[in-house]
Design a protein around this motif. Sequence first.
Motif, mmCIF file in Angstrom:
data_model
loop_
_atom_site.group_PDB
_atom_site.id
_atom_site.type_symbol
_atom_site.label_atom_id
_atom_site.label_comp_id
_atom_site.label_asym_id
_atom_site.label_seq_id
_atom_site.Cartn_x
_atom_site.Cartn_y
_atom_site.Cartn_z
ATOM 1 N N LYS A 368 0.700 -1.130 -0.060
ATOM 2 C CA LYS A 368 0.137 -0.002 -0.175
ATOM 3 C C LYS A 368 0.924 1.445 -0.059
ATOM 4 N N GLU A 369 2.150 1.026 0.570
ATOM 5 C CA GLU A 369 3.085 2.197 0.110
ATOM 6 C C GLU A 369 3.388 2.659 -0.971
ATOM 7 N N PHE A 370 3.660 4.141 -1.339
ATOM 8 C CA PHE A 370 4.039 4.359 -2.618
ATOM 9 C C PHE A 370 5.544 4.109 -2.671
ATOM 10 N N LEU A 371 5.939 3.980 -3.923
ATOM 11 C CA LEU A 371 7.178 4.232 -4.372
ATOM 12 C C LEU A 371 7.463 5.612 -4.413
ATOM 13 N N PRO A 372 8.756 6.014 -4.621
ATOM 14 C CA PRO A 372 9.078 7.781 -4.631
ATOM 15 C C PRO A 372 8.410 8.175 -5.607
ATOM 16 N N PHE A 373 7.753 9.532 -5.975
ATOM 17 C CA PHE A 373 7.170 9.831 -7.030
ATOM 18 C C PHE A 373 8.239 10.784 -7.923
ATOM 19 N N LYS A 374 8.196 10.584 -9.039
ATOM 20 C CA LYS A 374 9.032 11.364 -10.010
ATOM 21 C C LYS A 374 8.288 12.714 -10.111
ATOM 22 N N GLN A 375 9.091 13.664 -10.759
ATOM 23 C CA GLN A 375 8.566 15.075 -10.558
ATOM 24 C C GLN A 375 7.951 15.562 -11.850
ATOM 25 N N GLY A 376 7.636 14.685 -12.725
ATOM 26 C CA GLY A 376 6.891 15.151 -13.969
ATOM 27 C C GLY A 376 5.756 15.872 -13.796
ATOM 28 N N VAL A 377 4.743 15.082 -13.003
ATOM 29 C CA VAL A 377 3.307 15.516 -12.805
ATOM 30 C C VAL A 377 3.531 17.038 -12.322
ATOM 31 N N ALA A 378 4.354 17.444 -11.305
ATOM 32 C CA ALA A 378 4.419 18.645 -10.787
ATOM 33 C C ALA A 378 4.694 19.489 -11.987
ATOM 34 N N THR A 379 5.589 19.220 -12.764
ATOM 35 C CA THR A 379 6.180 20.131 -13.979
ATOM 36 C C THR A 379 4.762 20.392 -14.848
ATOM 37 N N PHE A 380 4.218 19.168 -15.184
ATOM 38 C CA PHE A 380 3.121 19.732 -16.091
ATOM 39 C C PHE A 380 2.238 20.262 -15.672
ATOM 40 N N ALA A 381 1.820 20.246 -14.107
ATOM 41 C CA ALA A 381 0.529 20.784 -13.511
ATOM 42 C C ALA A 381 0.780 22.190 -13.591
ATOM 43 N N ILE A 382 1.945 22.776 -13.002
ATOM 44 C CA ILE A 382 2.528 23.924 -13.142
ATOM 45 C C ILE A 382 2.427 24.595 -14.591
ATOM 46 N N LYS A 383 3.157 24.065 -15.217
ATOM 47 C CA LYS A 383 3.393 24.427 -16.815
ATOM 48 C C LYS A 383 1.762 24.760 -17.501
ATOM 49 N N GLN A 430 5.957 17.204 -3.283
ATOM 50 C CA GLN A 430 5.753 16.701 -1.847
ATOM 51 C C GLN A 430 4.288 17.095 -1.639
ATOM 52 N N VAL A 431 3.846 18.268 -2.185
ATOM 53 C CA VAL A 431 2.288 18.541 -2.141
ATOM 54 C C VAL A 431 1.326 17.242 -2.738
ATOM 55 N N ILE A 432 1.877 16.881 -3.861
ATOM 56 C CA ILE A 432 1.217 15.847 -4.596
ATOM 57 C C ILE A 432 1.253 14.778 -3.731
ATOM 58 N N PHE A 433 2.541 14.292 -3.234
ATOM 59 C CA PHE A 433 2.602 13.053 -2.474
ATOM 60 C C PHE A 433 1.709 12.968 -1.204
ATOM 61 N N ASP A 434 1.611 14.249 -0.545
ATOM 62 C CA ASP A 434 0.641 14.106 0.572
ATOM 63 C C ASP A 434 -0.708 14.284 0.204
ATOM 64 N N LYS A 435 -1.109 14.589 -0.895
ATOM 65 C CA LYS A 435 -2.539 14.601 -1.190
ATOM 66 C C LYS A 435 -2.754 12.896 -1.503
ATOM 67 N N MET A 436 -1.777 12.376 -2.180
ATOM 68 C CA MET A 436 -2.071 10.889 -2.056
ATOM 69 C C MET A 436 -2.092 10.222 -0.891
ATOM 70 N N GLN A 437 -1.078 10.675 0.060
ATOM 71 C CA GLN A 437 -1.122 9.806 1.418
ATOM 72 C C GLN A 437 -2.561 10.172 1.983
ATOM 73 N N GLU A 438 -3.238 11.372 1.907
ATOM 74 C CA GLU A 438 -4.288 11.764 2.633
ATOM 75 C C GLU A 438 -5.291 10.874 1.677
ATOM 76 N N LEU A 439 -5.389 10.582 0.770
ATOM 77 C CA LEU A 439 -6.432 10.132 0.003
ATOM 78 C C LEU A 439 -6.346 8.452 0.491
ATOM 79 N N ARG A 440 -5.120 8.170 0.599
ATOM 80 C CA ARG A 440 -4.775 6.507 1.165
ATOM 81 C C ARG A 440 -5.678 6.387 2.412
ATOM 82 N N ARG A 441 -5.461 7.341 3.308
ATOM 83 C CA ARG A 441 -6.347 7.396 4.579
ATOM 84 C C ARG A 441 -7.803 7.220 4.433
ATOM 85 N N GLU A 442 -8.050 8.056 3.442
ATOM 86 C CA GLU A 442 -9.710 8.048 3.144
ATOM 87 C C GLU A 442 -10.064 6.632 2.457
ATOM 88 N N ILE A 443 -9.432 6.182 1.736
ATOM 89 C CA ILE A 443 -9.938 4.898 0.982
ATOM 90 C C ILE A 443 -9.740 3.829 1.902
#
Length: 478
Positions: A368-383, A430-443
């Motif tokens: 259930k633990e995540f592997l480390p996140f790559k930084q692509g999502v942040a780049t696309f979401a900001i761009k 890290q913000v994205i990772f934290d959001k996914m952790q939050e969703l982990r708790r919810e599910i």
Amino acid sequence: MINIAIDGPSGAGKSTIAKIVAKTLGITYLDTGAMYRAVALHMVNCGKNPSVADDVKPLLNDINISYIKNGGENLICLNGRDVSEDIRRHEMSKYASEVSKIPEVRLFLVDMQRKIAESNDVVLDGRDITSYVLPNAKYKFYLTAKDTERAKRRFEELQAKGQEVSYEQILADVRDRDFNDMNRDFAPLKKTDDSFEIDSTDMSLQQVVDTILAKIAEIDGKSNQINDEKSSEDKQTKNKRTKVKHRWFYRGLANFVRWVMGSIWVTKIYFKDNFPKNTKAIAICNHYSALDPCVIISKLLGKHGKVLMKDEVMNNSFIGNIARELGCIPVKRGEADINAVKSILGALNKNQPVLIFPEGTRNRQGTKEFLPFKQGVATFAIKAKAPIVPMLYYKKTGIFKRNKIMIGTPFWLDEFYGKKIADVREEATQVIFDKMQELRREIDILVEKCKGSKKRYLKYKKNQSKELYANVGDGRQK
Ligand code: DC
């Protein structure tokens, strides 16, 4: 440039709607009414009557309107001073309507508005945007509602701000302003033939926003189709025939694959409504099995969705062609793949959703633990200023299992907009990772505590927030 023009009478909800549309599309919002209000405020500040043209005209040259960013909001400044609050005073509505009748005032502001629209992707709302300021805008809307409903909304808004006014007075003012705006000589408010009319009287805010986004997507679809048709006409007839034949073949297979995946990869989707429709979005998800994307493609992304896929898989022309029809974008792993980056940003700019697995690879251990996140999502979401939709499989997925996926609330990385991506990529990830952790708790709560029942989950959440308030209350009394 993307120019979305929204006109309509006062109180139809234009500015609220335009703001959401702009935020969803990651573009600027320009409230042209605020400009007329700022001019009116300047006249009042100088002791001039806003309805007397000869008083107003000489003072126009002293006016400098600018904007400053405050978080996601644009504050309007009059001669360098933030007047966002002052221009919203009730009497300013009337004065702005008066001042807007003066042709010189209109020309002065229209010039500014056109310049902004020329060099920015922008949603503009006002009275004459579709008819006079930007008659050639590609997306034109006329947003209206019954005057009694508009007066009611305004009344509630002012009451909430603590301003003392009667409903009857507001209704009279709304009618007065409608008359002024629709009957002035120069650029009056009217619905142009090519504007799409929306009557919001019985619609929720979200319904209006969805209608506008759907219409934009439809207009885009039509112009893409026209372009496709034009370019295919240019090709040799024979070539054209073989291409179309192949395309239909692979499209058919892709549809079949979608159907098979949707049928055998049984997945219960919780909070499907959180997935935005007809707009750009970066869907992110944990990843266990090679078939995970198929379900997301067939059940959530829709026909226009895109997903990244290892280019080795797509090198096989048969599989590659089906994958392309399924919306897959080939990506070279372990290197910066410029073509993939361009395709993703291109898709987002065309308002298509894109699925990216932030872990970059499958979690073969199935933890259930995540592997480390790559930084692509942040780049696309900001761009692309695109919302991120967090999604989570409850646990290791598999064929013939009852897989469960929860869709979280979309979020924006807007606190990082305008900053150098290299400086903020890590923090944003890290913000994205934290959001996914939050969703982990919810599910986990949803599936384990609430036995997979959405109803129980919602009840649980309600009780939890009640408890929280009660505790805060206790704390205060002590
Ligand atoms: O949208 P609003 O209520 O803030 O606008 C204030 C006034 O400005 C409105 O009564 C009409 C005028 N206006 C205009 O004439 N043309 C525009 N494009 C925007 C506003």
